[in-house]
Design a protein around this motif. Structure first.
Motif, short mmCIF file in Angstrom:
data_model
loop_
_atom_site.label_atom_id
_atom_site.label_comp_id
_atom_site.label_asym_id
_atom_site.label_seq_id
_atom_site.Cartn_x
_atom_site.Cartn_y
_atom_site.Cartn_z
N CYS A 8 -0.16 7.23 16.36
CA CYS A 8 -0.16 5.77 16.28
C CYS A 8 -0.50 5.30 14.87
O CYS A 8 -1.22 5.98 14.13
CB CYS A 8 -1.18 5.20 17.26
SG CYS A 8 -0.69 5.38 18.99
N ASN A 46 -4.41 5.89 19.82
CA ASN A 46 -3.47 6.69 20.61
C ASN A 46 -4.07 6.92 21.99
O ASN A 46 -5.07 7.62 22.14
CB ASN A 46 -3.22 8.02 19.89
CG ASN A 46 -2.18 8.87 20.60
OD1 ASN A 46 -1.77 8.60 21.72
ND2 ASN A 46 -1.75 9.93 19.93
N CYS A 66 0.12 2.84 21.88
CA CYS A 66 -0.83 2.56 20.81
C CYS A 66 -1.61 1.30 21.17
O CYS A 66 -1.04 0.21 21.23
CB CYS A 66 -0.10 2.41 19.48
SG CYS A 66 0.82 3.91 19.01
#
Length: 514
Positions: free
Chosen positions: A64, A70, A80
């Motif tokens: 992310c 993440n 994300c």
């Protein structure tokens, strides 16, 4: 042979040899003078083989971007997460294989108060930018995006790459046509005037603020009519809204005290469990609004909202929904600033019995170049509550703009308006008679639910700037009735879901549009 004969013979032989050489075309094929070796041209090189196209990457991104966490994978996309408070600037980039989620109430900035010249202690600005084609989702009613006073959102999609805010269930293909209220929605809090304050502050001033419904400790209002909360364009908001407690609900989008410096056009709200969009005061103007499937009111204006709207489509669900318009709350008849929305070029498809449009609470209101349809057999178009709303009393407050305005409105209902004791039909009829309005009975020729047919395109329009004097140049000077010039005027195509033939279904799980 004599000497002279030998000389003649040698001369003839030399001439013959010269002629023989000249007859050859080898002048250009001779390797070197006198050798007579032919040079063969080299063969043309074989074309290089066309490389195989590189396949477009699929599947979730590996990680992310900064500013997000993440939290795994959803629908083969990297999830994300956003949480807490966004201070400073954060951009949600359109990254292949990435979708963003809200973890609880996500605040953009910390409330800076109602006076830009004297920021509240402890406040800070946040700026959230969302790139075209990005998808953001919430998992529950507790997940909401809140832009606080003094902060901004820049969510600007395009007609082919709209930004989509939706629910986890939609991401997982778990919704249907009746799904509503699956996350908290978007709340934008500004510093423009409102008429109801906490405490004893003077309405419409920088010290006048109110707590927004559905949230704790979130305030709006101030004395800056042109306050700027950012820009939103080509945005879908699917399956939002949430009832925190009875009468305390989050809408699809809440614009609370939002100023005219904010830009908000080409917005769709789909299947909100409460109102599609609700305005609490403020001065925000709009073009190209689409509200589909709201379970409560589609358009709700309150607390002194003064704004202009043009090109508005509302289509209610067949299995839910209250009014198309609910204007103001009873009890605010004498408060100022007084609500005064003006809507031009609209098509309203409602299904509530007994009426589709309710004006009350002393609101001033204007409707021009529009179609109001009630699909129920006994449904009416209009209800006006309160003598001050209809201006049938001498006890009128300051900031009064007069009786509601109707110009070139087609009333496609079983009856024009409700007949009640406080504002009887006899008081409403003079307001809606004439001015190019078409009263029941009418026979609509709409196609594809909302597109105009021959009857609608033949209706006589009114210049919105003439109907609503003193509103400047924001409204286009249109010459047609309804949200669309004709059946080919499909300004909603591409950036909305579930609207019109061939549209992407709102129930389809969205992915980032690259």
């Amino acid at each position: 042979m004599t000497r002279s004969s030998n000389i003649r013979l040698r001369t003839l032989l030399m001439i013959g040899s010269a002629l023989t050489l000249a007859a050859c075309d080898g002048a250009k094929n001779i390797a070197s003078p006198g050798e007579g070796t032919l040079v063969t041209p080299p063969p043309a090189p074989a074309p290089a083989p066309t490389p195989a196209p590189t396949p477009t990457p699929t599947g979730p991104a590996t990680d992310c971007p900064a500013g997000t966490a993440n939290v795994g994978v959803i629908n083969n996309l990297r999830n994300c997460s956003l949480s807490g408070t966004i201070s400073g600037a954060l951009t949600l980039r359109n990254i292949r294989g990435v979708v963003y989620s809200l973890n609880g109430r996500v605040n953009v900035g910390v409330d800076l108060g109602g006076d830009p010249g004297a920021p509240a202690a402890g406040g800070s600005q946040g700026i959230l930018t969302v790139e075209p084609g990005v998808v953001v989702f919430g998992s529950s009613g507790a997940d909401a995006l809140v832009i606080n006073r003094g902060s901004q959102i820049f969510a600007e999609g395009t007609a082919t790459r709209p930004i989509i805010f939706t629910s986890r269930s939609n991401m997982e293909s778990g919704v249907n046509a009746s799904s509503i209220g699956q996350w908290g929605g978007i709340v934008i809090l500004g510093r423009a005037p409102i008429h109801t304050c906490v405490g004893t502050a003077t309405p419409g001033t920088a010290s006048c603020q109110s707590a927004v419904e559905g949230l704790t400790g979130a305030f709006y209002g101030g004395g800056s009519p042109s306050d700027n909360s950012g820009r939103m364009q080509f945005v879908q908001v699917r399956y939002p809204g949430f009832e925190v407690s009875p009468g305390n609900e989050l809408n699809g989008i809440t614009f609370a005290g939002v100023g005219s410096g904010t830009f908000a056009q080409n917005i769709q709200v789909h299947n909100s469990s409460d109102d599609g969009i609700e305005w609490f005061g403020g001065r925000l103007n709009h073009k190209f609004l689409v509200i589909t499937g709201a379970d409560d009111d589609s358009i709700d204006t309150d607390l002194g909202y003064k704004g202009l709207m043009q090109y508005v489509l509302v289509v209610q669900r067949t299995d839910g929904g209250d009014r198309v318009i609910e204007a103001d709350t009873a009890g605010g008849e004498t408060k100022t600033p007084r609500s005064n929305p003006r809507i031009a070029n609209f098509t309203f498809i409602g299904n509530r019995t007994p009426d589709s449009v309710l004006l009350r609470g002393g609101t001033d209101y204007g409707l021009t170049n529009g179609i109001i349809r009630n699909t129920t057999a006994t449904g009416l178009c209009l209800d006006i509550d309160g003598a001050q709303t209809a201006v049938t009393t001498a006890d009128t407050p300051t900031d009064e703009a007069g009786a509601p305005i109707f110009r070139s409105v087609i009333f496609g209902c079983s009856g024009a308006a409700r007949d009640e004791s406080d504002v009887p039909l006899a008081s409403i009829t003079p307001i809606i008679t004439g001015n190019n309005n078409l009263l029941p009975p009418v026979t609509l020729t709409l196609t594809d639910i909302f597109l105009p047919g021959s009857f609608e395109t033949a209706a006589v329009a009114t210049n919105p700037r003439t109907a609503f004097t003193g509103t400047g140049t924001f409204l286009d000077e249109t010459t047609f009735v309804g949200a669309f010039r004709n059946a080919a005027d499909t300004w909603y195509a591409g950036w909305t879901c579930g609207v019109g033939t061939g549209a992407t279904a709102c129930t389809a799980a969205p992915s980032p549009i690259q």
